[in-house]
Design a protein around this motif. Structure first.
Motif, mmCIF file in Angstrom:
data_model
loop_
_atom_site.group_PDB
_atom_site.id
_atom_site.type_symbol
_atom_site.label_atom_id
_atom_site.label_comp_id
_atom_site.label_asym_id
_atom_site.label_seq_id
_atom_site.Cartn_x
_atom_site.Cartn_y
_atom_site.Cartn_z
ATOM 1 N N VAL A 122 0.836 -2.885 11.535
ATOM 2 C CA VAL A 122 0.498 -2.562 10.155
ATOM 3 C C VAL A 122 -1.012 -2.383 10.003
ATOM 4 O O VAL A 122 -1.474 -1.544 9.253
ATOM 5 C CB VAL A 122 1.021 -3.670 9.227
ATOM 6 N N GLU B 83 -4.114 -3.233 -7.096
ATOM 7 C CA GLU B 83 -3.666 -2.184 -8.026
ATOM 8 C C GLU B 83 -3.389 -2.723 -9.419
ATOM 9 O O GLU B 83 -2.305 -2.533 -9.953
ATOM 10 C CB GLU B 83 -2.402 -1.500 -7.481
ATOM 11 N N TYR C 265 4.200 -6.627 12.084
ATOM 12 C CA TYR C 265 5.466 -7.192 11.599
ATOM 13 C C TYR C 265 6.562 -6.692 12.515
ATOM 14 O O TYR C 265 6.772 -5.480 12.593
ATOM 15 C CB TYR C 265 5.785 -6.711 10.184
ATOM 16 N N SER D 48 0.318 4.938 -0.028
ATOM 17 C CA SER D 48 1.241 3.809 -0.035
ATOM 18 C C SER D 48 1.630 3.407 1.383
ATOM 19 O O SER D 48 1.871 4.260 2.222
ATOM 20 C CB SER D 48 2.483 4.207 -0.833
ATOM 21 N N GLY D 49 1.634 2.119 1.629
ATOM 22 C CA GLY D 49 2.073 1.617 2.927
ATOM 23 C C GLY D 49 1.011 1.636 4.003
ATOM 24 O O GLY D 49 1.282 1.352 5.161
ATOM 25 N N CYS D 50 -0.247 1.923 3.645
ATOM 26 C CA CYS D 50 -1.286 2.025 4.669
ATOM 27 C C CYS D 50 -1.875 0.661 5.030
ATOM 28 O O CYS D 50 -2.653 0.553 5.956
ATOM 29 C CB CYS D 50 -2.396 2.963 4.214
ATOM 30 N N GLY D 51 -1.506 -0.383 4.289
ATOM 31 C CA GLY D 51 -1.966 -1.722 4.665
ATOM 32 C C GLY D 51 -2.965 -2.349 3.702
ATOM 33 O O GLY D 51 -3.590 -3.355 4.031
ATOM 34 N N LYS D 52 -3.114 -1.815 2.523
ATOM 35 C CA LYS D 52 -4.087 -2.341 1.562
ATOM 36 C C LYS D 52 -3.733 -3.774 1.146
ATOM 37 O O LYS D 52 -4.567 -4.684 1.232
ATOM 38 C CB LYS D 52 -4.143 -1.448 0.313
ATOM 39 N N THR D 53 -2.492 -3.949 0.696
ATOM 40 C CA THR D 53 -2.068 -5.286 0.275
ATOM 41 C C THR D 53 -2.148 -6.259 1.445
ATOM 42 O O THR D 53 -2.545 -7.417 1.265
ATOM 43 C CB THR D 53 -0.635 -5.229 -0.289
ATOM 44 N N THR D 54 -1.824 -5.776 2.628
ATOM 45 C CA THR D 54 -1.878 -6.641 3.805
ATOM 46 C C THR D 54 -3.292 -7.193 4.005
ATOM 47 O O THR D 54 -3.462 -8.376 4.304
ATOM 48 C CB THR D 54 -1.422 -5.852 5.049
HETATM 49 N N1 ATP Z 1 6.744 -8.995 5.025
HETATM 50 C C1 ATP Z 1 6.777 -7.809 5.659
HETATM 51 N N2 ATP Z 1 7.640 -7.605 6.671
HETATM 52 C C2 ATP Z 1 7.661 -6.413 7.314
HETATM 53 N N3 ATP Z 1 6.879 -5.375 7.030
HETATM 54 C C3 ATP Z 1 5.993 -5.511 6.030
HETATM 55 C C4 ATP Z 1 5.899 -6.733 5.292
HETATM 56 N N4 ATP Z 1 4.932 -6.581 4.362
HETATM 57 C C5 ATP Z 1 4.463 -5.322 4.506
HETATM 58 N N5 ATP Z 1 5.088 -4.679 5.510
HETATM 59 C C6 ATP Z 1 4.807 -3.309 5.982
HETATM 60 O O1 ATP Z 1 3.442 -3.188 6.192
HETATM 61 C C7 ATP Z 1 2.973 -1.915 5.799
HETATM 62 C C8 ATP Z 1 1.775 -2.055 4.892
HETATM 63 O O2 ATP Z 1 2.173 -2.730 3.723
HETATM 64 P P1 ATP Z 1 1.184 -2.983 2.507
HETATM 65 O O3 ATP Z 1 1.935 -3.801 1.520
HETATM 66 O O4 ATP Z 1 -0.085 -3.521 3.020
HETATM 67 O O5 ATP Z 1 0.987 -1.516 1.952
HETATM 68 P P2 ATP Z 1 0.051 -1.034 0.758
HETATM 69 O O6 ATP Z 1 -1.043 -0.244 1.366
HETATM 70 O O7 ATP Z 1 -0.332 -2.181 -0.110
HETATM 71 O O8 ATP Z 1 1.030 -0.046 -0.008
HETATM 72 P P3 ATP Z 1 1.254 0.164 -1.595
HETATM 73 O O9 ATP Z 1 0.193 1.099 -2.043
HETATM 74 O O10 ATP Z 1 2.596 0.817 -1.625
HETATM 75 O O11 ATP Z 1 1.230 -1.173 -2.253
HETATM 76 C C9 ATP Z 1 4.146 -1.203 5.169
HETATM 77 O O12 ATP Z 1 4.645 -0.267 6.092
HETATM 78 C C10 ATP Z 1 5.151 -2.279 4.917
HETATM 79 O O13 ATP Z 1 6.448 -1.791 5.085
#
Ligand code: ATP
Ligand code: MG
Lengths: 271, 365
Positions: B20, B161, B15, B40-46
């Motif tokens: 990410v 989650e 991004y 948190s923020g490690c990229g799981k949702t991604t």
């Molecule tokens: N649309 C976006 N634009 C820019 N950065 C993004 C976007 N979506 C996610 N990110 C970044 O990508 C990284 C991973 O995000 P992700 O949502 O995959 O985290 P996560 O592992 O699901 O965290 P959590 O446990 O907090 O849900 C984060 O640093 C977030 O800031």
């Protein structure tokens, strides 16, 4: 403690309501029962309901307000939708709101200039070979200018509703198999309906009582309830009749608010 | 072997210049329960969003049942998601929410009614059809979200989650229910959490992520017993981690003493880190102990006491014991050779697996 404090804070608000909303409305209702000679009478209402002119005028007002609202809605919804997808959306929204700061009269005069026989639109029509047309003082110009003025008041609530919408609703819809069209009609539009309702209220109600534009742009060809009220108060000095029409207008507004107001969801219970 | 239903090959997601996901590769087999675990923020949702098709990878190859995903739009994938915030449509009641996907597919009305009834029974919400979403509790909403996804008969269910908003008791109940549901339906689940206990309890296989990379993957037992590095050891359960030196195969030195262990395949005198799980350590008399420490503090945790001891070098040793200790007492710590786990610095997952295999063969042979 809380309720007491709240009561104190609400005093200015209640005073304001009493002085500038409740009292004038009561005065208008009272006035509508006073005849030309100063006696209590129902004559004003009899005249109103017996006169085809007044009834036609009422119908016209509602019709014009309806047309204006419809046109404004058709233009504003896509505008708000696209606006919400642009990168610098707050900036664009600002540009759309900006014209509302300009005085209505100024805008009306500006349009007289634009639409007049020697105005820029007619210059253009001449240039492309259609020749000048009578634009000012037509239904078209009235509705056009009214719509132009009202558009920001429709865009704002729709824009807000769309902006507040949780983007995961859209993801969820796509996830469940919906294409873009289905997602729009089954999720986005229903969820922005409250914004649409507020917008309709904000446009329809003022449109019912427009009077300056009817004169300046509509050239008195379009006579709405607003024009009639102005006429009775300022020209014929028949305050009773003017108030009667005012009461009709207030009732029409209340009706619109009821129709577009937030309805309590029907409670359909299981079993 | 079961068929690979999803494969990621060197998938990269950025991004605005922020990386990410860094070249993530993994395979998902049909019918298993997978967990993506990481801070948190490690990229799981991604990763879930890439599978569902809400976003596209910048590089790499994602395949669903062997087909490249670029050719399948999000609404045509046989994947459904239970969103982190449930994303239940507030303008529709429970029935209409669950029926949403079926109506899009234009199933006959009778069939939709039957199907909705079935899935609602499955999540124990029979009779709630006409409720508005706003009238449901957090746990009930979560079940509606699961029912809505399951109604479409996905091959893969993505759960982001889904339990994080629930209280502990309900959360535990739902863990059982979800696991049971997955085993009954035989659907592949990809479950995201940052709760390590949840991951250990529910999964067939866990992927541990950190900063956009898969650090380690394996069964819960493998990961718990053989963490690849300090991050994993720390993230999965509490650990005592100290610096050490591999004197020889099966002999490690830490806190100035040599201990027998079961790890090998490393260089002589290589610097390593040593992990000892608090529940693997027993408190005994100083004579019987392999290590001598002083009890510093202790906390009652319900199931056990968490006892913090200090050795002569000032290292902290956390011990979980059902028996109470005396603060300030000199005691011995006892552990078996197999309780010691040795981690090398900067070892990748492949190297780690290869080494485990080689010296395990050696042991057997
Ligand atoms: N649309 C976006 N634009 C820019 N950065 C993004 C976007 N979506 C996610 N990110 C970044 O990508 C990284 C991973 O995000 P992700 O949502 O995959 O985290 P996560 O592992 O699901 O965290 P959590 O446990 O907090 O849900 C984060 O640093 C977030 O800031
Ligand atoms: Mg997330």
């Amino acid at each position: 403690m809380m309720t007491k404090a709240r009561r104190v804070y609400s005093i200015p608000y209640v005073l304001w309501l009493l002085l500038f909303v409740i009292a004038p409305v009561l005065l208008i209702v009272y006035q509508s029962f006073i005849g030309m000679d100063g006696s209590y009478t129902l004559d004003n209402y009899k005249t109103y309901f017996a006169s085809s002119t007044y009834l036609r005028m009422t119908f016209n007002s509602v019709l014009y307000a309806f047309l204006i609202t419809l046109i404004v809605l058709v233009i504003s919804y896509p505008a708000a939708y696209i606006l919400n997808k642009t990168k610098h959306k707050q900036l664009w929204l600002m540009l759309i709101i900006l014209p509302t700061w300009v005085n209505l009269l100024l805008k009306a005069y500006a349009f007289i200039g634009i639409f007049s026989m020697h105005g820029s639109v007619n210059h253009f029509l001449e240039f492309i070979g259609i020749g000048p047309k009578q634009l000012l003082f037509t239904d078209f110009s009235f509705i056009f200018v009214a719509a132009y003025i009202e558009i920001p008041f429709m865009i704002m609530p729709i824009f807000n509703a769309l902006e507040e919408m949780n983007p995961s609703f859209i993801s969820a819809s796509v996830d469940l198999g919906a294409n873009a069209w289905q997602t729009f009609w089954q999720v986005i539009f229903p969820l922005s309906l409250n914004g649409v309702k507020s917008g309709v209220q904000a446009v329809f109600i003022p449109s019912l009582s427009l009077f300056m534009l009817t004169r300046l742009i509509g050239g008195n060809r379009v006579i709405t309830l607003g024009t009639a009220i102005e006429e009775h108060f300022m020209v014929t000095q028949n305050w009773g009749m003017g108030s009667t029409i005012g009461v009709v207008l207030i009732i029409a507004m209340l009706a619109i608010m009821l129709v577009t107001g937030e309805k309590k969801k029907k409670r359909r219970r299981a079993n | 072997m079961a068929q690979n239903i999803i494969t990621f090959h060197n998938v990269r997601k950025e991004y605005d210049d922020q990386v990410v996901l860094k070249d993530v590769s993994f395979e998902i087999e049909q019918g298993k329960f997978y967990t993506l675990l990481g801070p948190s923020g490690c990229g799981k949702t991604t990763i879930l969003r890439l599978i569902a098709g809400f976003i596209e990878a910048n590089q790499g190859d994602i395949r669903l049942e062997g087909k490249k995903v670029n050719d399948i739009p999000a609404n045509k994938r046989k994947v459904n998601t239970v969103f982190q915030d449930y994303a239940l449509f507030p303008h529709l009641n429970v029935f209409d929410n669950v029926a949403f996907g079926l109506r899009i597919k234009k199933l006959p009305k009778k069939q939709i009614e039957q199907k909705v009834k079935d899935v609602l029974r499955m999540v124990q919400l029979s009779g709630f059809e006409e409720r508005e979403i706003s009238e449901m509790s957090g746990g009930q909403r979560q079940r509606v979200a699961i029912a809505r996804a399951l109604a479409n008969e996905p091959e893969v269910l993505l759960l982001d989650e889904p339990l994080s908003a629930l209280d502990l008791k309900l959360r535990k109940d739902m863990q059982y229910e979800l696991r049971e549901l997955q085993q009954r339906l035989g659907i592949t689940f990809i479950f995201v959490t940052h709760d390590q206990e949840e991951a250990l309890a529910m999964s067939d296989e866990i992927f541990i992520l950190n900063k956009g990379e898969i650090v380690q993957s394996g069964t819960p037992v493998d990961i718990y017993d053989e963490p690849i590095n300090r991050f994993v050891a720390d993230f999965i359960g509490e650990s005592n981690i100290v610096k050490g030196k591999m004197v020889d195969d099966y002999l490690v030195e830490f806190v100035g003493k040599k201990f027998e262990c079961v790890d090998g395949g490393m260089g002589k005198n290589e610097s390593v880190e040593v992990v000892l799980r608090p529940e693997d350590i027993q408190i005994t008399s100083p004579e019987k102990g392999k290590m001598h420490v002083t009890v510093d503090t202790q906390l009652f945790r319900g199931v056990h006491y968490e006892i913090v001891c200090l050795d002569e070098e000032g290292n902290e040793w956390v011990v979980h014991s059902t028996r109470k200790a005396t603060e300030g007492a000199h005691v011995g710590l006892f552990f078996e050779p197999e309780d010691i786990h040795v981690m090398r610095f900067g070892e990748s997952e492949e190297e780690f697996d290869a080494r485990l295999e080689s010296y395990e063969e050696e042991q057997e042979g």
